[in-house]
Design a protein around this motif. Structure first.
Motif, short mmCIF file in Angstrom:
data_model
loop_
_atom_site.label_atom_id
_atom_site.label_comp_id
_atom_site.label_asym_id
_atom_site.label_seq_id
_atom_site.Cartn_x
_atom_site.Cartn_y
_atom_site.Cartn_z
N VAL A 185 43.49 29.99 7.90
CA VAL A 185 42.42 29.53 8.78
C VAL A 185 41.35 28.86 7.92
CG1 VAL A 185 40.61 30.20 10.40
CG2 VAL A 185 42.81 31.37 10.45
N VAL A 186 41.07 27.61 8.20
CA VAL A 186 40.06 26.83 7.48
C VAL A 186 40.31 26.90 5.97
CG1 VAL A 186 37.60 26.27 7.34
CG2 VAL A 186 38.47 27.57 9.29
N GLY A 187 41.55 26.75 5.60
CA GLY A 187 41.90 26.73 4.18
C GLY A 187 41.93 28.08 3.51
N ARG A 188 41.78 29.17 4.28
CA ARG A 188 41.80 30.51 3.69
C ARG A 188 42.96 31.31 4.24
NH1 ARG A 188 40.65 35.64 4.55
NH2 ARG A 188 40.06 36.89 2.73
N ASP A 189 43.73 31.95 3.34
CA ASP A 189 44.85 32.79 3.75
C ASP A 189 44.35 34.09 4.37
OD1 ASP A 189 46.67 30.95 2.78
OD2 ASP A 189 46.68 31.84 0.76
N ILE A 190 44.93 34.48 5.50
CA ILE A 190 44.57 35.71 6.20
C ILE A 190 45.77 36.66 6.13
CG2 ILE A 190 43.86 36.73 8.38
CD1 ILE A 190 41.77 34.89 7.19
N SER A 191 45.53 37.87 5.63
CA SER A 191 46.59 38.88 5.52
C SER A 191 46.43 39.94 6.60
CB SER A 191 46.53 39.53 4.13
OG SER A 191 45.35 40.30 3.99
N GLY A 192 47.44 40.81 6.69
CA GLY A 192 47.36 41.93 7.64
C GLY A 192 46.19 42.84 7.32
N ARG A 193 45.93 43.06 6.04
CA ARG A 193 44.80 43.89 5.62
C ARG A 193 43.48 43.27 6.09
NH1 ARG A 193 41.39 43.43 1.31
NH2 ARG A 193 40.36 45.34 0.56
N ASP A 194 43.36 41.95 5.96
CA ASP A 194 42.14 41.27 6.39
C ASP A 194 41.90 41.48 7.89
OD1 ASP A 194 41.73 40.29 3.84
OD2 ASP A 194 42.81 38.42 4.23
N LEU A 195 42.96 41.37 8.68
CA LEU A 195 42.83 41.54 10.12
C LEU A 195 42.40 42.95 10.48
CD1 LEU A 195 45.97 39.59 11.44
CD2 LEU A 195 43.57 38.88 11.54
N ILE A 196 43.00 43.94 9.81
CA ILE A 196 42.65 45.34 10.08
C ILE A 196 41.19 45.60 9.71
CG2 ILE A 196 43.08 47.73 9.39
CD1 ILE A 196 46.02 46.99 9.06
N LEU A 197 40.75 45.09 8.56
CA LEU A 197 39.36 45.29 8.13
C LEU A 197 38.39 44.59 9.07
CD1 LEU A 197 39.63 44.91 4.24
CD2 LEU A 197 39.48 47.01 5.58
N LEU A 198 38.74 43.39 9.51
CA LEU A 198 37.88 42.66 10.44
C LEU A 198 37.71 43.40 11.76
CD1 LEU A 198 38.96 38.93 9.95
CD2 LEU A 198 36.64 39.82 9.74
N VAL A 199 38.83 43.80 12.35
CA VAL A 199 38.78 44.50 13.64
C VAL A 199 38.07 45.84 13.49
CG1 VAL A 199 40.17 45.58 15.46
CG2 VAL A 199 40.85 43.36 14.52
N GLY A 200 38.40 46.58 12.43
CA GLY A 200 37.77 47.88 12.21
C GLY A 200 36.28 47.74 11.95
N GLY A 201 35.89 46.75 11.15
CA GLY A 201 34.47 46.54 10.87
C GLY A 201 33.69 46.17 12.12
N LEU A 202 34.24 45.28 12.93
CA LEU A 202 33.57 44.89 14.17
C LEU A 202 33.46 46.07 15.13
CD1 LEU A 202 35.21 41.38 14.77
CD2 LEU A 202 32.84 41.86 14.10
N PHE A 203 34.53 46.90 15.20
CA PHE A 203 34.50 48.09 16.05
C PHE A 203 33.40 49.04 15.58
CE2 PHE A 203 35.82 52.51 16.74
CZ PHE A 203 35.92 52.54 18.12
N LEU A 204 33.30 49.23 14.26
CA LEU A 204 32.31 50.16 13.72
C LEU A 204 30.89 49.66 13.98
CD1 LEU A 204 32.24 52.81 12.19
CD2 LEU A 204 32.20 51.54 10.05
N ILE A 205 30.66 48.36 13.79
CA ILE A 205 29.34 47.79 14.06
C ILE A 205 28.97 47.96 15.53
CG2 ILE A 205 28.01 45.64 14.15
CD1 ILE A 205 29.59 44.70 11.70
N ALA A 206 29.93 47.64 16.42
CA ALA A 206 29.68 47.75 17.85
C ALA A 206 29.39 49.19 18.25
CB ALA A 206 30.88 47.21 18.63
N LYS A 207 30.18 50.12 17.73
CA LYS A 207 30.01 51.53 18.09
C LYS A 207 28.66 52.05 17.60
CE LYS A 207 31.34 55.44 19.78
NZ LYS A 207 31.50 55.60 21.24
N ALA A 208 28.30 51.75 16.34
CA ALA A 208 27.03 52.23 15.79
C ALA A 208 25.85 51.60 16.53
CB ALA A 208 26.96 51.91 14.30
N THR A 209 25.97 50.32 16.87
CA THR A 209 24.89 49.64 17.59
C THR A 209 24.69 50.24 18.97
OG1 THR A 209 25.38 47.57 16.42
CG2 THR A 209 24.08 47.40 18.43
N MET A 210 25.79 50.56 19.65
CA MET A 210 25.70 51.20 20.96
C MET A 210 25.04 52.57 20.85
SD MET A 210 29.44 50.17 22.51
CE MET A 210 29.33 51.37 23.83
N GLU A 211 25.38 53.33 19.80
CA GLU A 211 24.78 54.65 19.60
C GLU A 211 23.28 54.52 19.36
OE1 GLU A 211 26.18 57.56 19.96
OE2 GLU A 211 28.13 56.70 20.42
#
Length: 244
Positions: A79-105
């Motif tokens: 994507v945009v000249g950068r390689d995306i791995s399975g680890r990257d996807l897991i970290l992205l989704v997990g990080g966004l979930f954590l930010i959303a959950k903490a912000t809601m709390e």
């Protein structure tokens, strides 16, 4: 499997990895403390135990599937000249979930006592939902932990034993930390801020921007020290007021 027992270097690896797993488990304990604190009192120990047990089982399964875990670092697409791995996807989704959950709390904490009590009552009926949320984040937290373990030790049994040691320490620490966080609202807000910081780090890592964990843990440690001084100063002030 245990040929390393007579190797001093292997024992050093075990000790180092155990300490590292405990340090990496701090964010896990904070997350579990926040979520379990919203449950009924009788359900809180179950959530902590199931959450940490889930983390342990997840890490062991990942360690036993090391060859598969390491393939997660291989590029899946670009994507945009950068390689995306399975680890990257897991970290992205997990990080966004954590930010959303903490912000809601944080949002619920600031809404007021009535809204918070209603939210707590609602969460009190969902032990298994809470455990499921804990286990989802455990996968994210465990992924980096397992990749780190692979880089520090050659024997799977050393990695598993280090995780057993870390689990025992975290089980012992989870309840005191949870109770302390519940007793001090400002500490709970600070813990939620830590979760936002950790989630941001995960997102940055998933986008290829490596942030050394030492910086994050140093900032967290400094904040905790300042907060402990504030709590001590407040307690001393209350004692003086009571003595007058």
């Amino acid at each position: 499997m245990f040929d390393w027992l007579s190797d001093p270097q292997a024992w050093i690896s075990l000790l180092t990895l155990s300490v590292l797993e405990i340090v990496l488990g701090i964010d896990n304990i904070i997350f579990i403390s926040i979520l379990s604190g919203k449950l009924r009192v009788e359900d809180q120990p179950k959530a902590r135990s199931f959450g940490l047990a889930g983390a342990f089982v997840t890490r062991i399964l990942l360690l036993l599937s090391i060859s598969w875990v390491m393939t997660l670092t291989k590029p899946l697409f670009t994507v945009v000249g950068r390689d995306i791995s399975g680890r990257d996807l897991i970290l992205l989704v997990g990080g966004l979930f954590l930010i959303a959950k903490a912000t809601m709390e944080i949002h619920h904490k600031l809404e007021g006592p009535d809204a918070e009590d209603e939210q707590a009552a609602k969460a009190g009926r969902s032990l298994w939902t809470t455990v499921a949320q804990i286990m989802v984040l455990d996968i994210v937290f465990s992924l980096d932990s397992v990749i780190t373990a692979v880089g520090m030790a050659d024997d799977v049994s050393i990695m598993i034993l280090a995780n057993v040691v870390a689990l025992i320490v975290m089980l012992a620490a989870a309840r005191p930390i949870s109770e302390f966080v519940d007793r001090h609202p400002t500490v709970k807000m600070l813990a939620l801020a830590f979760l936002v910081l950790i989630g941001t780090n995960l997102v940055a890592e998933g986008m290829g921007q490596h942030i050394p964990k030492g910086y994050t843990y140093a900032a967290m440690a400094f904040s905790v020290i300042v907060e402990m001084l504030n709590i001590k100063a407040k307690a001393r002030s209350e004692r003086r007021t009571a003595g007058q």
